[in-house]
Design a protein around this motif. Sequence first.
Motif, PDB file in Angstrom:
ATOM      1  N   MET A 204       9.681  -9.843 -18.683  1.00  0.00           N
ATOM      2  CA  MET A 204      10.363  -8.940 -17.769  1.00  0.00           C
ATOM      3  C   MET A 204      10.084  -9.352 -16.330  1.00  0.00           C
ATOM      4  SD  MET A 204       9.990  -4.807 -17.305  1.00  0.00           S
ATOM      5  CE  MET A 204       8.307  -4.904 -16.711  1.00  0.00           C
ATOM      6  N   GLU A 205      11.110  -9.329 -15.496  1.00  0.00           N
ATOM      7  CA  GLU A 205      10.967  -9.589 -14.074  1.00  0.00           C
ATOM      8  C   GLU A 205      11.355  -8.324 -13.315  1.00  0.00           C
ATOM      9  OE1 GLU A 205      12.913 -13.151 -12.774  1.00  0.00           O
ATOM     10  OE2 GLU A 205      12.264 -14.295 -14.530  1.00  0.00           O
ATOM     11  N   GLN A 206      10.474  -7.907 -12.408  1.00  0.00           N
ATOM     12  CA  GLN A 206      10.655  -6.623 -11.741  1.00  0.00           C
ATOM     13  C   GLN A 206      10.341  -6.743 -10.252  1.00  0.00           C
ATOM     14  OE1 GLN A 206       8.336  -3.500 -13.561  1.00  0.00           O
ATOM     15  NE2 GLN A 206       8.302  -2.276 -11.685  1.00  0.00           N
ATOM     16  N   TYR A 207      11.260  -6.257  -9.417  1.00  0.00           N
ATOM     17  CA  TYR A 207      11.034  -6.213  -7.982  1.00  0.00           C
ATOM     18  C   TYR A 207       9.928  -5.201  -7.680  1.00  0.00           C
ATOM     19  CZ  TYR A 207      11.906  -4.947  -3.089  1.00  0.00           C
ATOM     20  OH  TYR A 207      11.763  -4.673  -1.752  1.00  0.00           O
ATOM     21  N   VAL A 208       8.981  -5.595  -6.810  1.00  0.00           N
ATOM     22  CA  VAL A 208       7.862  -4.719  -6.488  1.00  0.00           C
ATOM     23  C   VAL A 208       7.567  -4.777  -4.992  1.00  0.00           C
ATOM     24  CG1 VAL A 208       6.732  -4.798  -8.750  1.00  0.00           C
ATOM     25  CG2 VAL A 208       6.230  -6.577  -7.058  1.00  0.00           C
ATOM     26  N   GLU A 209       6.827  -3.789  -4.522  1.00  0.00           N
ATOM     27  CA  GLU A 209       6.389  -3.733  -3.131  1.00  0.00           C
ATOM     28  C   GLU A 209       4.919  -3.363  -3.072  1.00  0.00           C
ATOM     29  OE1 GLU A 209       8.772  -0.825  -1.139  1.00  0.00           O
ATOM     30  OE2 GLU A 209      10.607  -2.053  -1.170  1.00  0.00           O
ATOM     31  N   CYS A 210       4.249  -3.831  -2.018  1.00  0.00           N
ATOM     32  CA  CYS A 210       2.913  -3.349  -1.711  1.00  0.00           C
ATOM     33  C   CYS A 210       2.747  -3.321  -0.200  1.00  0.00           C
ATOM     34  CB  CYS A 210       1.814  -4.173  -2.394  1.00  0.00           C
ATOM     35  SG  CYS A 210       1.451  -5.758  -1.615  1.00  0.00           S
ATOM     36  N   MET A 211       1.726  -2.623   0.271  1.00  0.00           N
ATOM     37  CA  MET A 211       1.500  -2.462   1.704  1.00  0.00           C
ATOM     38  C   MET A 211       0.355  -3.358   2.165  1.00  0.00           C
ATOM     39  SD  MET A 211       3.809  -0.361   2.625  1.00  0.00           S
ATOM     40  CE  MET A 211       3.253  -0.092   4.320  1.00  0.00           C
ATOM     41  N   SER A 212       0.526  -3.925   3.355  1.00  0.00           N
ATOM     42  CA  SER A 212      -0.534  -4.695   3.995  1.00  0.00           C
ATOM     43  C   SER A 212      -0.409  -4.536   5.497  1.00  0.00           C
ATOM     44  CB  SER A 212      -0.436  -6.180   3.622  1.00  0.00           C
ATOM     45  OG  SER A 212      -1.391  -6.948   4.345  1.00  0.00           O
ATOM     46  N   ARG A 213      -1.442  -4.090   6.129  1.00  0.00           N
ATOM     47  CA  ARG A 213      -1.489  -3.955   7.589  1.00  0.00           C
ATOM     48  C   ARG A 213      -0.347  -3.093   8.122  1.00  0.00           C
ATOM     49  NH1 ARG A 213      -0.767  -9.340   9.863  1.00  0.00           N
ATOM     50  NH2 ARG A 213       0.287  -9.896   7.920  1.00  0.00           N
ATOM     51  N   GLY A 214       0.033  -2.066   7.340  1.00  0.00           N
ATOM     52  CA  GLY A 214       1.105  -1.170   7.738  1.00  0.00           C
ATOM     53  C   GLY A 214       2.501  -1.718   7.515  1.00  0.00           C
TER      54      GLY A 214
ATOM     55  N   LEU B 162      -4.067  -8.856  -3.828  1.00  0.00           N
ATOM     56  CA  LEU B 162      -5.102  -8.846  -4.867  1.00  0.00           C
ATOM     57  C   LEU B 162      -5.488  -7.417  -5.232  1.00  0.00           C
ATOM     58  CD1 LEU B 162      -7.227 -10.147  -6.690  1.00  0.00           C
ATOM     59  CD2 LEU B 162      -8.668 -10.465  -4.666  1.00  0.00           C
ATOM     60  N   ASP B 163      -5.653  -6.565  -4.249  1.00  0.00           N
ATOM     61  CA  ASP B 163      -5.990  -5.163  -4.525  1.00  0.00           C
ATOM     62  C   ASP B 163      -4.860  -4.464  -5.274  1.00  0.00           C
ATOM     63  OD1 ASP B 163      -8.492  -5.359  -3.326  1.00  0.00           O
ATOM     64  OD2 ASP B 163      -7.735  -4.763  -1.353  1.00  0.00           O
ATOM     65  N   TYR B 164      -3.615  -4.784  -4.921  1.00  0.00           N
ATOM     66  CA  TYR B 164      -2.462  -4.226  -5.633  1.00  0.00           C
ATOM     67  C   TYR B 164      -2.512  -4.631  -7.105  1.00  0.00           C
ATOM     68  CZ  TYR B 164       2.330  -4.304  -7.440  1.00  0.00           C
ATOM     69  OH  TYR B 164       3.448  -4.173  -8.235  1.00  0.00           O
ATOM     70  N   VAL B 165      -2.764  -5.908  -7.371  1.00  0.00           N
ATOM     71  CA  VAL B 165      -2.814  -6.402  -8.747  1.00  0.00           C
ATOM     72  C   VAL B 165      -3.952  -5.743  -9.517  1.00  0.00           C
ATOM     73  CG1 VAL B 165      -3.296  -8.457 -10.141  1.00  0.00           C
ATOM     74  CG2 VAL B 165      -1.684  -8.583  -8.234  1.00  0.00           C
ATOM     75  N   LYS B 166      -5.100  -5.596  -8.888  1.00  0.00           N
ATOM     76  CA  LYS B 166      -6.226  -4.952  -9.559  1.00  0.00           C
ATOM     77  C   LYS B 166      -5.924  -3.500  -9.905  1.00  0.00           C
ATOM     78  CE  LYS B 166     -10.429  -5.652  -8.298  1.00  0.00           C
ATOM     79  NZ  LYS B 166     -11.633  -5.630  -7.446  1.00  0.00           N
ATOM     80  N   GLY B 167      -4.971  -2.899  -9.222  1.00  0.00           N
ATOM     81  CA  GLY B 167      -4.593  -1.523  -9.507  1.00  0.00           C
ATOM     82  C   GLY B 167      -3.560  -1.377 -10.618  1.00  0.00           C
ATOM     83  N   LEU B 168      -3.016  -2.487 -11.135  1.00  0.00           N
ATOM     84  CA  LEU B 168      -2.043  -2.422 -12.224  1.00  0.00           C
ATOM     85  C   LEU B 168      -2.772  -2.190 -13.543  1.00  0.00           C
ATOM     86  CD1 LEU B 168       0.229  -5.446 -11.179  1.00  0.00           C
ATOM     87  CD2 LEU B 168       0.711  -3.000 -10.862  1.00  0.00           C
ATOM     88  N   ASP B 169      -2.346  -1.187 -14.303  1.00  0.00           N
ATOM     89  CA  ASP B 169      -3.128  -0.764 -15.466  1.00  0.00           C
ATOM     90  C   ASP B 169      -3.102  -1.746 -16.627  1.00  0.00           C
ATOM     91  OD1 ASP B 169      -0.547  -0.368 -16.388  1.00  0.00           O
ATOM     92  OD2 ASP B 169      -0.709   1.817 -16.535  1.00  0.00           O
ATOM     93  N   PHE B 170      -2.161  -2.695 -16.634  1.00  0.00           N
ATOM     94  CA  PHE B 170      -2.079  -3.628 -17.763  1.00  0.00           C
ATOM     95  C   PHE B 170      -2.824  -4.939 -17.507  1.00  0.00           C
ATOM     96  CE2 PHE B 170       1.551  -4.539 -15.045  1.00  0.00           C
ATOM     97  CZ  PHE B 170       1.521  -5.920 -14.953  1.00  0.00           C
ATOM     98  N   VAL B 171      -3.384  -5.108 -16.318  1.00  0.00           N
ATOM     99  CA  VAL B 171      -4.013  -6.382 -15.938  1.00  0.00           C
ATOM    100  C   VAL B 171      -5.468  -6.419 -16.379  1.00  0.00           C
ATOM    101  CG1 VAL B 171      -4.711  -7.832 -13.986  1.00  0.00           C
ATOM    102  CG2 VAL B 171      -2.462  -6.718 -13.980  1.00  0.00           C
ATOM    103  N   ASP B 172      -5.860  -7.550 -16.973  1.00  0.00           N
ATOM    104  CA  ASP B 172      -7.268  -7.798 -17.282  1.00  0.00           C
ATOM    105  C   ASP B 172      -7.950  -8.232 -15.986  1.00  0.00           C
ATOM    106  OD1 ASP B 172      -9.754  -8.785 -18.026  1.00  0.00           O
ATOM    107  OD2 ASP B 172      -9.022  -9.752 -19.850  1.00  0.00           O
ATOM    108  N   LYS B 173      -8.742  -7.342 -15.411  1.00  0.00           N
ATOM    109  CA  LYS B 173      -9.335  -7.594 -14.089  1.00  0.00           C
ATOM    110  C   LYS B 173     -10.306  -8.769 -14.093  1.00  0.00           C
ATOM    111  CE  LYS B 173      -7.269  -3.698 -13.021  1.00  0.00           C
ATOM    112  NZ  LYS B 173      -6.771  -3.225 -14.303  1.00  0.00           N
ATOM    113  N   SER B 174     -10.769  -9.181 -15.272  1.00  0.00           N
ATOM    114  CA  SER B 174     -11.687 -10.326 -15.359  1.00  0.00           C
ATOM    115  C   SER B 174     -10.954 -11.648 -15.468  1.00  0.00           C
ATOM    116  CB  SER B 174     -12.616 -10.164 -16.568  1.00  0.00           C
ATOM    117  OG  SER B 174     -11.896 -10.314 -17.788  1.00  0.00           O
ATOM    118  N   ARG B 175      -9.616 -11.614 -15.530  1.00  0.00           N
ATOM    119  CA  ARG B 175      -8.834 -12.835 -15.696  1.00  0.00           C
ATOM    120  C   ARG B 175      -7.687 -12.887 -14.678  1.00  0.00           C
ATOM    121  NH1 ARG B 175      -6.768 -13.509 -21.523  1.00  0.00           N
ATOM    122  NH2 ARG B 175      -6.694 -11.228 -21.540  1.00  0.00           N
TER     123      ARG B 175
END
Length: 261
Positions: free
Chosen positions: A1-11, A93-106
């Motif tokens: 699946m490919e999905q458009y996403v957004e995250c915030m950085s420095r406002g 990186l912080d956005y990715v760590k907040g995704l519930d399906f991601v293995d944070k150790s990998r």
Amino acid sequence: MEQYVECMSRGLTLRGMLHIPDGHGGNVPFVILFHGFCDDRNEINFVHTELSRRLCGAGIASVRFDFAGSGESDGRFEDMTVSGEVADGQAILDYVKGLDFVDKSRIALHGLSMGGCVASMVAGLRDADIRALSLWCPAPDVVYNLRDSKTLCGVDVSDIEERGCADFEGLKVGLGFYRDALMLDPYAVAAGFTKRVNLVHGDEDVTASVRCSYRYKEIYGDRAELLVVRGAEHRFKSFAFRKARMDSAMAFLTRELLGGL
């Protein structure tokens, strides 16, 4: 699946594309891709789009964001700095760590050209969060050449302080980019990363000298693998060059993120 996403950085809103393997059951390994100077999340000849799709087919998720001031993200290119992109990289990186399906150790980082410089710096600053680092034609010499000779990818920008900006292929590079570079030592920051690294560089690259990858290899020692592709320049403009670079990254990332499972 490919999905458009957004995250915030420095406002600012960063816009990107998230790739998630079909049928994933959680605890998915992940790669964050960083693009280079004057490029966007698809990268030169769409090579990052291809890498994300190949990773997805192998069971590895990934995301490709445009840095602030590039592509579809908020901000102006003339306000872009290396330090700003390092901050964006950490926000991603912080956005990715907040995704519930991601293995944070990998979680691995991958970067091309100046994006490779940024990736190495984010890895050095966030060593505990990063499993592996993949670099294609990394270009920390963007920083060092500005500082030492006032050149930018071979272009003389010695009048940047007088003019307040530089004209680079029709894009305005701000004085802040130059002043930021004077304060940075990318290799010193990159040295903080303690895991495994894969480097691919062309020996005829005049945009980012192959000497950059040799220097990274010295820094990382036996933890780094270096493939020098004979005859390749910065864009890797042949079927064989592109395949060599792609295969090297795929072999490394699948081994580091899926090996032993």
